[in-house]
Each structure stands twice: as structure tokens, then as C-alpha cells.
Scaffold this active site. Sequence first.
Site, PDB file in Angstrom:
ATOM      1  N   TRP A 179       0.849  -1.228   0.076  1.00 63.64           N
ATOM      2  CA  TRP A 179       0.172  -0.009  -0.212  1.00 63.64           C
ATOM      3  C   TRP A 179       0.969   1.497   0.309  1.00 63.64           C
ATOM      4  O   TRP A 179       1.718   1.379   0.979  1.00 63.64           O
ATOM      5  CB  TRP A 179      -0.817   0.113   1.275  1.00 63.64           C
ATOM      6  CG  TRP A 179      -1.502   1.529   1.136  1.00 63.64           C
ATOM      7  CD1 TRP A 179      -2.414   1.871   0.592  1.00 63.64           C
ATOM      8  CD2 TRP A 179      -1.011   2.448   2.357  1.00 63.64           C
ATOM      9  NE1 TRP A 179      -2.809   3.245   0.972  1.00 63.64           N
ATOM     10  CE2 TRP A 179      -2.082   3.526   1.869  1.00 63.64           C
ATOM     11  CE3 TRP A 179      -0.398   2.502   3.387  1.00 63.64           C
ATOM     12  CZ2 TRP A 179      -1.875   4.846   2.492  1.00 63.64           C
ATOM     13  CZ3 TRP A 179      -0.455   3.543   4.008  1.00 63.64           C
ATOM     14  CH2 TRP A 179      -1.145   4.586   3.609  1.00 63.64           C
ATOM     15  N   GLU A 220      -2.998  -2.785  -2.499  1.00 53.19           N
ATOM     16  CA  GLU A 220      -4.366  -2.247  -1.882  1.00 53.19           C
ATOM     17  C   GLU A 220      -4.641  -1.016  -2.302  1.00 53.19           C
ATOM     18  O   GLU A 220      -3.754  -0.268  -2.563  1.00 53.19           O
ATOM     19  CB  GLU A 220      -3.935  -2.174  -0.385  1.00 53.19           C
ATOM     20  CG  GLU A 220      -4.994  -1.342   0.516  1.00 53.19           C
ATOM     21  CD  GLU A 220      -4.823  -1.268   2.168  1.00 53.19           C
ATOM     22  OE1 GLU A 220      -3.446  -1.629   2.288  1.00 53.19           O
ATOM     23  OE2 GLU A 220      -5.470  -0.958   2.747  1.00 53.19           O
ATOM     24  N   LYS A 222      -6.664   2.910  -2.548  1.00 53.85           N
ATOM     25  CA  LYS A 222      -7.429   3.684  -1.671  1.00 53.85           C
ATOM     26  C   LYS A 222      -8.145   4.899  -2.378  1.00 53.85           C
ATOM     27  O   LYS A 222      -7.889   5.125  -3.560  1.00 53.85           O
ATOM     28  CB  LYS A 222      -6.273   4.279  -0.816  1.00 53.85           C
ATOM     29  CG  LYS A 222      -6.767   4.883   0.448  1.00 53.85           C
ATOM     30  CD  LYS A 222      -5.877   5.153   1.533  1.00 53.85           C
ATOM     31  CE  LYS A 222      -6.195   5.993   2.718  1.00 53.85           C
ATOM     32  NZ  LYS A 222      -5.351   6.142   3.582  1.00 53.85           N
ATOM     33  N   ASP A 253      -9.835  -2.814   1.146  1.00 49.92           N
ATOM     34  CA  ASP A 253      -9.986  -2.472   2.529  1.00 49.92           C
ATOM     35  C   ASP A 253     -11.199  -1.782   2.627  1.00 49.92           C
ATOM     36  O   ASP A 253     -11.440  -1.339   1.905  1.00 49.92           O
ATOM     37  CB  ASP A 253      -8.905  -1.350   2.798  1.00 49.92           C
ATOM     38  CG  ASP A 253      -8.612  -1.015   4.303  1.00 49.92           C
ATOM     39  OD1 ASP A 253      -9.885  -0.306   4.720  1.00 49.92           O
ATOM     40  OD2 ASP A 253      -7.803  -0.861   4.918  1.00 49.92           O
ATOM     41  N   HIS A 256     -11.594   1.992   2.260  1.00 47.47           N
ATOM     42  CA  HIS A 256     -11.228   2.578   1.262  1.00 47.47           C
ATOM     43  C   HIS A 256     -12.161   2.978  -0.119  1.00 47.47           C
ATOM     44  O   HIS A 256     -11.709   2.955  -0.982  1.00 47.47           O
ATOM     45  CB  HIS A 256      -9.805   1.846   0.773  1.00 47.47           C
ATOM     46  CG  HIS A 256      -8.885   2.127   1.712  1.00 47.47           C
ATOM     47  ND1 HIS A 256      -7.407   1.592   1.307  1.00 47.47           N
ATOM     48  CD2 HIS A 256      -8.771   2.691   3.073  1.00 47.47           C
ATOM     49  CE1 HIS A 256      -6.969   1.820   2.518  1.00 47.47           C
ATOM     50  NE2 HIS A 256      -7.243   2.357   3.442  1.00 47.47           N
ATOM     51  N   HIS A 280      -8.808  -6.388   3.966  1.00 43.82           N
ATOM     52  CA  HIS A 280      -8.429  -5.451   5.119  1.00 43.82           C
ATOM     53  C   HIS A 280      -9.607  -5.178   5.877  1.00 43.82           C
ATOM     54  O   HIS A 280     -10.485  -4.395   5.279  1.00 43.82           O
ATOM     55  CB  HIS A 280      -7.576  -4.141   4.858  1.00 43.82           C
ATOM     56  CG  HIS A 280      -6.043  -4.341   5.096  1.00 43.82           C
ATOM     57  ND1 HIS A 280      -5.246  -3.479   4.823  1.00 43.82           N
ATOM     58  CD2 HIS A 280      -5.403  -5.444   4.984  1.00 43.82           C
ATOM     59  CE1 HIS A 280      -3.895  -3.782   4.860  1.00 43.82           C
ATOM     60  NE2 HIS A 280      -4.140  -5.012   5.072  1.00 43.82           N
ATOM     61  N   ASP A 288     -12.101   7.167   6.348  1.00 48.57           N
ATOM     62  CA  ASP A 288     -11.499   6.069   6.615  1.00 48.57           C
ATOM     63  C   ASP A 288     -10.662   6.134   7.929  1.00 48.57           C
ATOM     64  O   ASP A 288      -9.483   6.366   8.112  1.00 48.57           O
ATOM     65  CB  ASP A 288     -10.267   5.930   5.589  1.00 48.57           C
ATOM     66  CG  ASP A 288      -9.228   4.739   5.734  1.00 48.57           C
ATOM     67  OD1 ASP A 288      -9.985   3.838   6.346  1.00 48.57           O
ATOM     68  OD2 ASP A 288      -8.127   4.882   5.207  1.00 48.57           O
ATOM     69  N   ASP A 290     -10.677   4.033  10.298  1.00 47.39           N
ATOM     70  CA  ASP A 290      -9.908   2.887  11.053  1.00 47.39           C
ATOM     71  C   ASP A 290     -10.353   2.782  12.546  1.00 47.39           C
ATOM     72  O   ASP A 290      -9.630   2.517  13.549  1.00 47.39           O
ATOM     73  CB  ASP A 290      -8.398   3.271  11.178  1.00 47.39           C
ATOM     74  CG  ASP A 290      -7.714   2.924   9.754  1.00 47.39           C
ATOM     75  OD1 ASP A 290      -8.056   1.820   9.415  1.00 47.39           O
ATOM     76  OD2 ASP A 290      -7.412   3.823   9.009  1.00 47.39           O
ATOM     77  N   ASP A 319      -7.366  -4.554   9.895  1.00 49.98           N
ATOM     78  CA  ASP A 319      -6.620  -3.240   9.537  1.00 49.98           C
ATOM     79  C   ASP A 319      -7.370  -1.817  10.555  1.00 49.98           C
ATOM     80  O   ASP A 319      -8.285  -1.312   9.769  1.00 49.98           O
ATOM     81  CB  ASP A 319      -6.287  -2.818   8.116  1.00 49.98           C
ATOM     82  CG  ASP A 319      -5.555  -1.457   8.052  1.00 49.98           C
ATOM     83  OD1 ASP A 319      -4.829  -1.092   8.969  1.00 49.98           O
ATOM     84  OD2 ASP A 319      -5.340  -0.722   6.978  1.00 49.98           O
TER      85      ASP A 319
HETATM   86  C1  RNT Z   1      -3.826   2.642   4.842  1.00 43.25           C
HETATM   87  C2  RNT Z   1      -4.024   1.445   4.518  1.00 43.25           C
HETATM   88  C3  RNT Z   1      -2.974   0.363   4.967  1.00 43.25           C
HETATM   89  C4  RNT Z   1      -2.432   0.728   6.407  1.00 43.25           C
HETATM   90  C5  RNT Z   1      -1.737  -0.186   7.147  1.00 43.25           C
HETATM   91  C6  RNT Z   1      -0.795   0.491   8.227  1.00 43.25           C
HETATM   92  O1  RNT Z   1      -5.106   3.522   4.498  1.00 43.25           O
HETATM   93  O2  RNT Z   1      -5.414   0.774   5.187  1.00 43.25           O
HETATM   94  O3  RNT Z   1      -3.222  -0.705   4.959  1.00 43.25           O
HETATM   95  O4  RNT Z   1      -3.638   0.964   7.264  1.00 43.25           O
HETATM   96  O5  RNT Z   1      -0.776  -0.408   6.003  1.00 43.25           O
HETATM   97 ZN    ZN Z   2      -5.370  -1.313   4.753  1.00 37.78          ZN
END
Ligand code: RNT
Ligand code: ZN
Length: 412
Positions: A179, A220, A222, A253, A256, A280, A288, A290, A319
Amino acid sequence: MSYNEAKRKYAKMGIDTEKALKDLAAIPISMHCWQGDDVGGFESTGGASGGIQTTGNYPGKARTPAELMQDLSFALSLVPGRHRVNLHACYGIHEGKVADRNRLEAKHFAPWVKWAKKTGVKLDFNPTFFSHPLAADGLTLSSPDPKVRKFWVEHGVRCLDIAEYFGRELKSPCCINFWMPDGYKDEPSDRLGPRLRMADSLDRIFAHRYDRKHVVPTLESKLFGIGLESYTVGSHEFVMGYAMKAKILALLDMGHFHLSESVADKISSFLMTFGKVAFHISRPVRWDSDHVIRQNDDLRAAAQEIVKMDPKNFILALDYFDASINRVAAWVLGMRNLQKELLKAMLVPWKALKGMQDSGEFTAQLVLQEECKNYPAGAVWGEFCRRAGVDGDEAWFKRVVKYERDVLSARG
Ligand code: RNT
Ligand code: ZN
């Protein structure tokens, strides 16, 4: 309700709870090391950059490799089943001077392998294309500066070697996820150039010889990052196209995409294209953000697709990074929540429901879909935990509170 009562109730619907218990035990989840220290790593004390952000300052975060390993081991002890741990390259363990990212070697991760063997976990890996002076402008593999690109290509290559080392040593293929935060805060004038440069850099990385038996590369996508709101080089379409061409896997993810998009709906098409899907599991709140995953509709929908399309076809990793609550609890809760949703999805009569869909019985389908939600999955979960020797209910949190008192609170 007891497990045996639940078992009988599900059996009437044609569902074998014993099979569900067996199937769930066979699903490893990769627990992300970076929830333990707010994506800090062991190179400096700068904190995460690259458009990602942890918020909160709950006390007791892991400051050293020993502390992080201790917290990971403790968290895993409260989760039923055998799992994996996902490391980032910035979690290398350096004696004395820190080796730069393009100089990382297996030896910097040897203590992790030793710990993994002792703990009985497998390892996954991620190159770290952020939190570094050469990523300070938000550009790595797509940088217009050839020296910067070369540095990050070297990093990617070094990480492939480290992933191969993990896979070989632990006798389990290591998923290595790429990523890159690359993007621009405001509207770029050239959207193609950065993407061509990123694809070229990725080509150079994957031209490196690595053993596909031990290494499973994923890419990945985004939507945007903080400070990189207008353009992301590694967008969804870029990743789909590149991964298909390079014959690697694309990684979804859950944070994302636009918030109104259904990530669950993407899974079947991904599977048709790639044969396997990497994930993820995350939870965006307005952005995003998290957050720790909850048993919400999004997670349920994703878990149902995963179960219907055979969990063996998925690489599941968590994640998220919440620094406002106990970090060990954040791990345990997320792991258990994903397992619970996978189990619940296994306890749905999909064959009957698909039949209703195909024969146009939409009322009956809706009714059964809804009634299933109140079947006694909790009793099956309790049995799963009992057999695994871990707490089946919130009792695990008491152990975390004690751990906080005895271990975490002693940290500065
Ligand atoms: C960031 C991505 C990525 C990170 C990790 C730490 O938006 O989701 O995967 O969260 O690599
Ligand atoms: Zn991620």
C-alpha cells in the site's frame, strides 16, 4: 439456550453446527501489529504519516519489541483458534543504528520469527511506504524524482525477501501487502504520469525473483488520505488493472471506498477475476477512520460473502488503529467480532435462500433472511470458545483490565 438445544434448532433448518465449528476453527485471521502502538514502529518516535491518522492517547501503548510481543501474545490468548500476525517493515528490530528501509534484511526480523515459532503464529508482512523522510511529500513509487523511486523500489525488493524468509521459516505462505499513500492534496494537472511511474516501479519490484510458494503479494487500493484528498495514485481502478496484469492479488480495505458503496458486493467480482481475495477488515466512520470493527451490517454482509464463497479463497487481515481505548481490548474485540460474523454467516441456510431467489419467491426469501438473524448463534459461539479454552462472553475483558493494571499501567 444450551448448545445442544441450538444444535437441534439449526438442524431442523438443515444446518450442521458441528461443521460450522470445524470450519470456523480453520479460518486464520491476520492480527495487525500496528494497533498495539498506534502505527509507531521501532525506527523513530515520529508516529504515522502518509495520510493515515491515529487519534487518542490511551495510556500503556507498547514502546519496545518486547512489549509489543507481550501484548500480542496476551491478546491472542483471548481469541479462539490459531491465527497470524501482520507486521510492517517499520517494526524491524535493529541493534544500534537503524538500517534504512532500502537496507532491511531478514536479520532485522529474526526475533519476530523466533517469537512466532514460540507463540505458534504465522507471519504476514507489509513494506512501509510512509513515516520516512523520503515519503514526506506524499510520493514514493510514483515520485517524479528517480532517486526517490529507486529507494522505494529497493525497499519493496528487500521486503519480498523478508516475506519469503517468513514464509519459508514458518512453513506458511506469507501475504505481503503493498500500500502506497501516494497522492496529491489538490487537483493534479497530470493524473496519468504518476500512475505510469507507479506501475513501472511495481514492475521493477516484482521483477525480483521470489518464490510464489512462500510469498503472496497483494496490492491495496485507496480512495483518499488526509492531506491527499484530491488524487490517489493507487486508486481502485489502478489496482484492479495492475493486479490483473501482474497476476498478483488485489486487496480490499473496507475503509477505502465511498461510504455508500457496498464493499461486500465487490467480493464476488473480485473472486471471479482473481480466484482469491485479500481483505483489510476495517470500519470507516464518516471517513477512513480505522475504528475497531463492530458486528454491524457492513461486516455481516462481507462475512456472508466470504462464507458463501469459501473462506479458503480469502486472506483475512484486520486493519484499524484506535488509540483512544485499551489497545489490547481493541485487538481482541476485532478478532472475535470477525469470527462471530463468520460463524453467524455459516449458520444461514444459503442453499434454501438461493433456491428462493432463483424461483422468484422474494417474500419467503425476505422472511427467512430476517428470521435467521434471531437464531441462537450465541450458543454456538459459546461452544466454540469453550472447546478452544477461552472465555465465551465478556469475561475476557476482566482479564484485560487486570493486564492493564499489572502490565500496561507500569509503562510511562
Ligand atoms: C492505509 C491502509 C494501510 C495501512 C496499514 C498500516 O489507509 O489501509 O493498509 O492501514 O498498512
Ligand atoms: Zn488497509
